[in-house]
Design a protein around this motif. Structure first.
Motif, mmCIF file in Angstrom:
data_model
loop_
_atom_site.group_PDB
_atom_site.id
_atom_site.type_symbol
_atom_site.label_atom_id
_atom_site.label_comp_id
_atom_site.label_asym_id
_atom_site.label_seq_id
_atom_site.Cartn_x
_atom_site.Cartn_y
_atom_site.Cartn_z
ATOM 1 N N GLY A 1 -0.637 5.032 10.917
ATOM 2 C CA GLY A 1 -1.018 5.395 9.558
ATOM 3 C C GLY A 1 -1.312 4.217 8.659
ATOM 4 O O GLY A 1 -1.700 4.398 7.507
ATOM 5 N N TRP A 2 -1.129 2.999 9.176
ATOM 6 C CA TRP A 2 -1.426 1.794 8.410
ATOM 7 C C TRP A 2 -2.154 0.789 9.296
ATOM 8 O O TRP A 2 -2.074 0.849 10.526
ATOM 9 C CB TRP A 2 -0.145 1.129 7.887
ATOM 10 C CG TRP A 2 0.532 1.891 6.801
ATOM 11 C CD1 TRP A 2 0.272 1.857 5.468
ATOM 12 C CD2 TRP A 2 1.616 2.817 6.960
ATOM 13 N NE1 TRP A 2 1.118 2.692 4.788
ATOM 14 C CE2 TRP A 2 1.953 3.299 5.693
ATOM 15 C CE3 TRP A 2 2.326 3.286 8.070
ATOM 16 C CZ2 TRP A 2 2.970 4.218 5.480
ATOM 17 C CZ3 TRP A 2 3.341 4.210 7.866
ATOM 18 C CH2 TRP A 2 3.656 4.659 6.588
ATOM 19 N N THR B 1 0.879 -1.151 0.000
ATOM 20 C CA THR B 1 0.000 0.000 0.000
ATOM 21 C C THR B 1 0.923 1.209 0.000
ATOM 22 O O THR B 1 2.110 1.045 0.313
ATOM 23 C CB THR B 1 -0.945 -0.040 1.226
ATOM 24 O OG1 THR B 1 -1.945 0.960 1.103
ATOM 25 C CG2 THR B 1 -0.191 0.142 2.531
ATOM 26 N N PRO B 2 0.473 2.389 -0.357
ATOM 27 C CA PRO B 2 1.401 3.524 -0.369
ATOM 28 C C PRO B 2 2.189 3.651 0.937
ATOM 29 O O PRO B 2 1.626 3.762 2.013
ATOM 30 C CB PRO B 2 0.477 4.731 -0.585
ATOM 31 C CG PRO B 2 -0.646 4.162 -1.405
ATOM 32 C CD PRO B 2 -0.857 2.783 -0.823
ATOM 33 N N GLY B 3 3.513 3.555 0.804
ATOM 34 C CA GLY B 3 4.409 3.744 1.936
ATOM 35 C C GLY B 3 4.793 2.505 2.706
ATOM 36 O O GLY B 3 5.680 2.556 3.551
ATOM 37 N N PRO C 1 9.047 5.970 1.721
ATOM 38 C CA PRO C 1 8.457 7.300 1.896
ATOM 39 C C PRO C 1 7.295 7.491 0.934
ATOM 40 O O PRO C 1 7.392 7.165 -0.249
ATOM 41 C CB PRO C 1 9.614 8.248 1.572
ATOM 42 C CG PRO C 1 10.851 7.429 1.791
ATOM 43 C CD PRO C 1 10.467 6.009 1.444
ATOM 44 N N ARG C 2 6.192 7.976 1.455
ATOM 45 C CA ARG C 2 4.990 8.125 0.626
ATOM 46 C C ARG C 2 5.241 9.009 -0.588
ATOM 47 O O ARG C 2 4.721 8.763 -1.654
ATOM 48 C CB ARG C 2 3.830 8.662 1.455
ATOM 49 C CG ARG C 2 3.306 7.655 2.439
ATOM 50 C CD ARG C 2 2.148 8.229 3.203
ATOM 51 N NE ARG C 2 1.825 7.361 4.328
ATOM 52 C CZ ARG C 2 0.607 6.957 4.605
ATOM 53 N NH1 ARG C 2 -0.406 7.339 3.885
ATOM 54 N NH2 ARG C 2 0.385 6.168 5.624
ATOM 55 N N GLU C 3 6.066 10.049 -0.432
ATOM 56 C CA GLU C 3 6.333 10.946 -1.567
ATOM 57 C C GLU C 3 7.049 10.183 -2.679
ATOM 58 O O GLU C 3 6.727 10.321 -3.830
ATOM 59 C CB GLU C 3 7.206 12.139 -1.153
ATOM 60 C CG GLU C 3 6.726 12.913 0.035
ATOM 61 C CD GLU C 3 7.092 12.237 1.369
ATOM 62 O OE1 GLU C 3 8.244 11.799 1.570
ATOM 63 O OE2 GLU C 3 6.186 12.149 2.211
ATOM 64 N N ARG C 4 8.045 9.357 -2.306
ATOM 65 C CA ARG C 4 8.769 8.582 -3.295
ATOM 66 C C ARG C 4 7.845 7.593 -3.991
ATOM 67 O O ARG C 4 7.872 7.435 -5.197
ATOM 68 C CB ARG C 4 9.923 7.839 -2.621
ATOM 69 C CG ARG C 4 10.832 7.197 -3.621
ATOM 70 C CD ARG C 4 12.051 6.668 -2.930
ATOM 71 N NE ARG C 4 12.204 5.292 -3.383
ATOM 72 C CZ ARG C 4 12.847 4.376 -2.744
ATOM 73 N NH1 ARG C 4 13.398 4.633 -1.591
ATOM 74 N NH2 ARG C 4 12.946 3.166 -3.226
ATOM 75 N N HIS C 5 6.992 6.951 -3.210
ATOM 76 C CA HIS C 5 6.058 5.991 -3.791
ATOM 77 C C HIS C 5 5.111 6.690 -4.774
ATOM 78 O O HIS C 5 4.868 6.202 -5.855
ATOM 79 C CB HIS C 5 5.244 5.306 -2.691
ATOM 80 C CG HIS C 5 4.261 4.324 -3.233
ATOM 81 N ND1 HIS C 5 4.616 3.067 -3.620
ATOM 82 C CD2 HIS C 5 2.931 4.454 -3.471
ATOM 83 C CE1 HIS C 5 3.561 2.442 -4.084
ATOM 84 N NE2 HIS C 5 2.529 3.246 -3.996
ATOM 85 N N ALA C 6 4.620 7.850 -4.400
ATOM 86 C CA ALA C 6 3.676 8.575 -5.238
ATOM 87 C C ALA C 6 4.323 8.975 -6.567
ATOM 88 O O ALA C 6 3.694 8.929 -7.612
ATOM 89 C CB ALA C 6 3.146 9.810 -4.501
ATOM 90 N N ARG C 7 5.628 9.355 -6.534
ATOM 91 C CA ARG C 7 6.309 9.767 -7.768
ATOM 92 C C ARG C 7 6.469 8.589 -8.724
ATOM 93 O O ARG C 7 6.465 8.758 -9.926
ATOM 94 C CB ARG C 7 7.693 10.325 -7.438
ATOM 95 C CG ARG C 7 7.680 11.766 -7.028
ATOM 96 C CD ARG C 7 9.075 12.353 -7.157
ATOM 97 N NE ARG C 7 10.107 11.544 -6.542
ATOM 98 C CZ ARG C 7 10.574 11.703 -5.308
ATOM 99 N NH1 ARG C 7 10.071 12.641 -4.539
ATOM 100 N NH2 ARG C 7 11.528 10.932 -4.840
ATOM 101 N N HIS C 8 6.617 7.384 -8.177
ATOM 102 C CA HIS C 8 6.876 6.233 -9.021
ATOM 103 C C HIS C 8 5.636 5.388 -9.292
ATOM 104 O O HIS C 8 5.723 4.392 -9.972
ATOM 105 C CB HIS C 8 7.961 5.356 -8.382
ATOM 106 C CG HIS C 8 9.267 6.083 -8.279
ATOM 107 N ND1 HIS C 8 10.013 6.436 -9.371
ATOM 108 C CD2 HIS C 8 9.941 6.568 -7.198
ATOM 109 C CE1 HIS C 8 11.097 7.081 -8.982
ATOM 110 N NE2 HIS C 8 11.065 7.173 -7.686
#
Length: 160
Positions: A127-128, A15-17, A150-157
């Protein structure tokens, strides 16, 4: 291609993150979900049993209700992964007893004959929510590993 025999069974969830891996010498299922906005009141009738709906909707609207819903969801998905069918069954036939802290016994009516599973929450960061399922009557030598991304890294990819 031939694969060597192994006594290990695995289950993977992401899941994200956060990604989770469960390994055991018997069927095992794991599921994790990131806390996010979920239209709980709109979807409970399609995926929860009447008892689960009462438990979830008794929570105040907001994070507590969402966490209660995700506890049901991750328990259901973990059991169905352990059974080996995933979310192709009618989720309203699988009672996860969310008011009971794990481990709790869950009986699947989605297999013939019905089978009993233990399902319990897995310790994850704030958060999970995550749950793991394994056959009732087995020991519990399950290895669970988690990988935080990191959620930001996951979101970018993430695929768009």
């Amino acid at each position: 291609m031939l694969h060597p025999p192994t006594p290990c069974r695995i289950s993977v969830s992401h899941t994200p993150g956060l990604a989770m891996l469960a390994v055991a010498p018997f069927p095992v299922g794991i599921d994790t979900e990131a806390h996010r906005s979920v239209p709980v009141a709109n979807i409970t009738g399609r995926v929860l049993t009447p008892r689960e709906r009462r438990t979830v909707l008794a929570e105040p609207d907001g994070p507590a209700r969402t966490e209660a819903f995700l506890r049901c969801w991750t328990r259901k998905e973990a059991v169905l992964k352990a059974v080996g069918i995933g979310i192709v069954a009618d989720l309203t036939t699988l009672e996860t007893r969310p008011e009971v802290p794990g481990p709790t016994r869950v009986t699947t009516g989605t297999t013939a004959p019905p089978t009993d599973w233990w399902v319990t929450e897995v310790s994850v960061p704030e958060g999970w929510t995550a749950s793991v399922a394994y056959p009732a009557g087995t020991g519990r030598p399950i290895t669970v590993r988690q990988l935080r991304v990191p959620r930001e890294r996951h979101a970018r990819h993430a695929p768009r």
